[in-house]
Design a protein around this motif. Structure first.
Motif, PDB file in Angstrom:
ATOM      1  N   LEU A  30     -42.260 -38.484 -18.409  1.00 48.20           N
ATOM      2  CA  LEU A  30     -41.572 -38.561 -19.441  1.00 48.20           C
ATOM      3  C   LEU A  30     -40.213 -38.598 -19.028  1.00 48.20           C
ATOM      4  N   VAL A  31     -39.905 -38.143 -17.522  1.00 42.00           N
ATOM      5  CA  VAL A  31     -38.306 -38.406 -17.086  1.00 42.00           C
ATOM      6  C   VAL A  31     -38.055 -40.019 -17.095  1.00 42.00           C
ATOM      7  N   VAL A  34     -38.115 -41.273 -21.611  1.00 45.16           N
ATOM      8  CA  VAL A  34     -37.266 -40.785 -22.524  1.00 45.16           C
ATOM      9  C   VAL A  34     -36.047 -41.294 -22.474  1.00 45.16           C
ATOM     10  N   ASP A  37     -30.578 -38.991 -23.802  1.00 46.74           N
ATOM     11  CA  ASP A  37     -30.026 -37.676 -24.501  1.00 46.74           C
ATOM     12  C   ASP A  37     -31.240 -36.787 -24.056  1.00 46.74           C
ATOM     13  N   LEU A  38     -32.586 -37.004 -23.996  1.00 43.67           N
ATOM     14  CA  LEU A  38     -33.503 -36.083 -23.543  1.00 43.67           C
ATOM     15  C   LEU A  38     -33.850 -36.051 -22.286  1.00 43.67           C
ATOM     16  N   GLN A  39     -33.354 -37.085 -21.514  1.00 41.75           N
ATOM     17  CA  GLN A  39     -33.868 -36.978 -19.924  1.00 41.75           C
ATOM     18  C   GLN A  39     -33.621 -35.762 -19.210  1.00 41.75           C
ATOM     19  N   TRP A  41     -33.247 -32.705 -20.290  1.00 42.42           N
ATOM     20  CA  TRP A  41     -34.193 -31.653 -20.725  1.00 42.42           C
ATOM     21  C   TRP A  41     -35.195 -31.559 -19.918  1.00 42.42           C
ATOM     22  N   VAL A  42     -35.821 -32.952 -20.126  1.00 40.64           N
ATOM     23  CA  VAL A  42     -37.275 -33.204 -19.428  1.00 40.64           C
ATOM     24  C   VAL A  42     -37.288 -32.693 -17.823  1.00 40.64           C
TER      25      VAL A  42
END
Length: 159
Positions: A30-31, A34, A37-39, A41-42
């Motif tokens: 996922l890193v 995504v 903006d989400l990277q 957090w992941v």
């Protein structure tokens, strides 16, 4: 009752160990997948999970220390019991202490650091598990540690 050497125990441990890899592999993928903006957090989720697992690996040694102490005390081998207990208890705090800075670092550095911490845990366990008569588990530990560390390095590479 299930005996300690029962194949059902081995299968359960392997299944649970492999299931514990799911967050590593999923979050490492996922890193990369995504958006920006989400990277972060992941990446932090992967950092946190790796640090928790490193602490768990240390905690195993506290259990091993208690068991070694009880077993050797019952056999009236007190000096050996104290030595085995100290060895496991002392190493048992190291993974948590090493993982903690990884949580405080920027995620790319923290993931790389934690990948090395997981490798170090395996290297220490190669010696300590063998001394405790648990060398049969080292193949599983190698596989789990390899995938976990590789997931950290792959996640760091995306950042």
């Amino acid at each position: 009752p299930v005996e300690a050497d029962d194949p059902r125990d081995t299968a359960l441990v392997r299944t649970l160990g492999n299931a514990g890899l799911i967050p590593f592999v999923l979050l490492a993928a996922l890193v990369w997948l995504v958006g920006p903006d989400l990277q972060p957090w992941v990446a932090m989720a992967l950092v946190a999970y790796a640090a928790l697992i490193a602490s768990f690996l240390g905690g195993i040694h506290w259990g091993m220390g208690w068991l070694a102490s009880q077993r050797d005390q019952q056999a009236q081998r007190i000096p050996r019991a104290l030595h085995a207990q100290r060895r496991h208890f002392l190493w048992g705090i190291v993974p948590s202490l090493l993982a903690w800075p990884g949580v405080l670092m920027p995620p790319f550095a923290g993931l790389a650091w934690l990948g090395f911490v997981l490798i170090l845990c395996y290297l220490a366990d190669r010696s300590l598990y063998a001394r405790a008569g648990l060398q049969a588990w080292l193949t599983l530990r190698f596989r789990l540690s390899s995938v976990a560390a590789l997931s950290c390095f792959i996640g760091a590479g995306a950042l």
